[in-house]
Scaffold this motif. Structure first.
Motif, PDB file in Angstrom:
ATOM      1  N   THR A   1       0.829  -1.206   0.000  1.00 40.32           N
ATOM      2  CA  THR A   1       0.000   0.000   0.000  1.00 40.32           C
ATOM      3  C   THR A   1       0.861   1.254   0.000  1.00 40.32           C
ATOM      4  O   THR A   1       0.565   2.236  -0.703  1.00 40.32           O
ATOM      5  CB  THR A   1      -0.931   0.006   1.219  1.00 40.32           C
ATOM      6  OG1 THR A   1      -1.785  -1.144   1.169  1.00 40.32           O
ATOM      7  CG2 THR A   1      -1.801   1.257   1.234  1.00 40.32           C
ATOM      8  N   ARG A   2       1.930   1.249   0.785  1.00 38.14           N
ATOM      9  CA  ARG A   2       2.829   2.417   0.799  1.00 38.14           C
ATOM     10  C   ARG A   2       3.489   2.618  -0.555  1.00 38.14           C
ATOM     11  O   ARG A   2       3.716   3.765  -0.974  1.00 38.14           O
ATOM     12  CB  ARG A   2       3.898   2.247   1.881  1.00 38.14           C
ATOM     13  CG  ARG A   2       3.395   2.410   3.308  1.00 38.14           C
ATOM     14  CD  ARG A   2       4.535   2.599   4.283  1.00 38.14           C
ATOM     15  NE  ARG A   2       5.470   1.486   4.245  1.00 38.14           N
ATOM     16  CZ  ARG A   2       5.369   0.411   5.015  1.00 38.14           C
ATOM     17  NH1 ARG A   2       4.370   0.310   5.881  1.00 38.14           N
ATOM     18  NH2 ARG A   2       6.262  -0.564   4.940  1.00 38.14           N
TER      19      ARG A   2
ATOM     20  N   GLY B   1      -0.177   2.688  -3.316  1.00 35.34           N
ATOM     21  CA  GLY B   1      -1.367   3.489  -3.023  1.00 35.34           C
ATOM     22  C   GLY B   1      -2.670   2.806  -3.417  1.00 35.34           C
ATOM     23  O   GLY B   1      -3.703   3.477  -3.519  1.00 35.34           O
TER      24      GLY B   1
ATOM     25  N   ARG C   1      -6.126   1.313  -3.369  1.00 34.43           N
ATOM     26  CA  ARG C   1      -7.240   1.368  -2.430  1.00 34.43           C
ATOM     27  C   ARG C   1      -7.803  -0.029  -2.172  1.00 34.43           C
ATOM     28  O   ARG C   1      -8.319  -0.319  -1.099  1.00 34.43           O
ATOM     29  CB  ARG C   1      -8.325   2.313  -2.962  1.00 34.43           C
ATOM     30  CG  ARG C   1      -9.368   2.689  -1.930  1.00 34.43           C
ATOM     31  CD  ARG C   1     -10.291   3.784  -2.432  1.00 34.43           C
ATOM     32  NE  ARG C   1      -9.699   5.099  -2.218  1.00 34.43           N
ATOM     33  CZ  ARG C   1      -9.378   5.954  -3.186  1.00 34.43           C
ATOM     34  NH1 ARG C   1      -9.571   5.620  -4.440  1.00 34.43           N
ATOM     35  NH2 ARG C   1      -8.874   7.133  -2.912  1.00 34.43           N
TER      36      ARG C   1
ATOM     37  N   SER D   1      -5.509  -1.654   0.347  1.00 31.20           N
ATOM     38  CA  SER D   1      -5.731  -0.990   1.631  1.00 31.20           C
ATOM     39  C   SER D   1      -7.011  -1.483   2.291  1.00 31.20           C
ATOM     40  O   SER D   1      -7.042  -1.742   3.501  1.00 31.20           O
ATOM     41  CB  SER D   1      -5.794   0.528   1.425  1.00 31.20           C
ATOM     42  OG  SER D   1      -6.055   1.194   2.639  1.00 31.20           O
TER      43      SER D   1
ATOM     44  N   HIS E   1      -5.900   4.035  -7.494  1.00 30.26           N
ATOM     45  CA  HIS E   1      -4.586   4.491  -7.045  1.00 30.26           C
ATOM     46  C   HIS E   1      -4.117   5.729  -7.799  1.00 30.26           C
ATOM     47  O   HIS E   1      -3.060   6.273  -7.488  1.00 30.26           O
ATOM     48  CB  HIS E   1      -3.566   3.370  -7.274  1.00 30.26           C
ATOM     49  CG  HIS E   1      -3.333   3.085  -8.726  1.00 30.26           C
ATOM     50  ND1 HIS E   1      -4.257   2.421  -9.508  1.00 30.26           N
ATOM     51  CD2 HIS E   1      -2.304   3.414  -9.554  1.00 30.26           C
ATOM     52  CE1 HIS E   1      -3.803   2.346 -10.739  1.00 30.26           C
ATOM     53  NE2 HIS E   1      -2.628   2.929 -10.807  1.00 30.26           N
TER      54      HIS E   1
ATOM     55  N   TYR F   1       4.305  13.030  -7.033  1.00 29.46           N
ATOM     56  CA  TYR F   1       3.184  12.078  -7.052  1.00 29.46           C
ATOM     57  C   TYR F   1       3.309  11.200  -8.296  1.00 29.46           C
ATOM     58  O   TYR F   1       2.702  11.476  -9.333  1.00 29.46           O
ATOM     59  CB  TYR F   1       1.850  12.827  -7.034  1.00 29.46           C
ATOM     60  CG  TYR F   1       1.732  13.775  -5.861  1.00 29.46           C
ATOM     61  CD1 TYR F   1       1.468  13.298  -4.581  1.00 29.46           C
ATOM     62  CD2 TYR F   1       1.915  15.154  -6.025  1.00 29.46           C
ATOM     63  CE1 TYR F   1       1.380  14.154  -3.500  1.00 29.46           C
ATOM     64  CE2 TYR F   1       1.836  16.006  -4.944  1.00 29.46           C
ATOM     65  CZ  TYR F   1       1.566  15.505  -3.693  1.00 29.46           C
ATOM     66  OH  TYR F   1       1.489  16.356  -2.613  1.00 29.46           O
TER      67      TYR F   1
END
Length: 305
Positions: free
Chosen positions: A141-142, A145, A147, A150, A244, A278
């Motif tokens: 997840t880190r 990203g 979802r 997560s 993500h 990002y």
């Protein structure tokens, strides 16, 4: 989504599926042996984890498909749809578990528990497998990203509470004959599941409804544009998230007297700066010429894109 991120997300989903299959088998046996409601609650959660792991793996693979004629912005919303589905299933499961727990608490003759030692052993194994999976999911997840990963991680984190509760209730039943603790822990677990489900669902719903990205992200992008060399200003900064992915649209104001190549390089430099901050972003920059020389800020050398 980069190929490396896709591999990481798929590995997390495959690990989740393997753990869910193992836990469902173990808890089915433990439920038959003990009759404990906390094990039933944990089994229901693991069964949902199994279904959602399958759906999550399918969503990750689908979301990784590149844009096509019908989906110009890609397929990343599939992750949000899967996460929303996970949240709804969690709420339904929590309702069933909570109702069963309340029913047992109100009963004058709650059913006894059996084979407590075997049940405790199964729950300890479940905790060890769950912790190992959580460590990997949090790492993924880190990095990506995702979802979906997560949301799946939250499912397994919520598993730890009923597993520990099942151990305590089985121990209390074995040593003191207290079977009501089993029902009380199940009701508390149901409440925690509802809270977690609403958190997952809200994030997925916001993404599906094109809600603005996190205010901190918007502020960071605005700060980059405000100080970027060669820009006289910016306006119409718009953001949204999908799975993500982060989508950014911004209009920048550049001296209209500059050669087209130089003006393009200024905007491209800002775009690359946003992507460095990002990496999962999709950035579109629109160049607006400023024709009033008196309104221009002093020009500075823009970094190479």
């Amino acid at each position: 989504m980069t190929a490396q991120n896709t591999r990481l997300n798929v590995s997390a989903a495959a690990a989740s599926l393997s753990v869910a299959l193992t836990l469902v088998g173990l808890k089915l046996w433990a439920l038959g042996a003990t009759g404990a409601l906390t094990i039933a609650a944990s089994l229901a959660d693991s069964a949902i984890d199994l279904m959602m792991s399958l759906a999550g793996l399918a969503a990750i693979l689908y979301a990784a498909r590149p844009p096509d004629e019908d989906h110009g912005f890609g397929h990343s919303s599939a992750e949000d749809l899967a996460a929303l589905g996970q949240a709804l299933f969690l709420i339904v499961a929590a309702g069933v578990i909570g109702a069963a727990g309340i029913g047992r608490l109100m009963s004058h003759t709650p059913p006894p528990l059996d084979a407590e030692r075997e049940g405790i052993t199964v729950m300890v194994i479940s905790i060890l497998l769950t912790v190992a999976l959580l460590v990997w999911q949090r790492y993924v997840t880190r990095r990506t990203g995702s979802r979906v990963v997560s949301a799946d991680s939250l499912h397994y984190l919520s598993d730890l509470i009923p597993n520990v509760g099942a151990i305590l209730s089985l121990w209390a039943s074995a040593h003191f004959g207290l079977t009501s603790i089993d029902s009380a822990v199940a009701v508390a677990t149901a409440g925690l599941l509802v809270v977690g489900a609403f958190g997952i669902g809200r994030g997925a719903w916001d993404a599906l409804m094109d809600r603005e990205a996190d205010p901190e992200i918007v502020s960071n992008i605005a700060a980059l544009a405000e100080t970027w060399p060669g820009l006289n200003g910016f306006h119409d900064l718009r953001t949204r998230s999908s799975g993500h992915r982060l989508f950014v649209n911004i209009h920048v104001e550049i001296d209209g007297r500059l050669p087209l190549t130089e003006a393009h390089d200024i905007g491209a430099g800002l775009r690359h700066a946003i992507l460095r901050a990002y990496p999962q972003a999709d950035v579109i920059i629109h160049h607006d010429p400023v024709r009033d020389p008196g309104a221009l800020r002093p020009q500075a050398q823009a970094p190479a894109p």
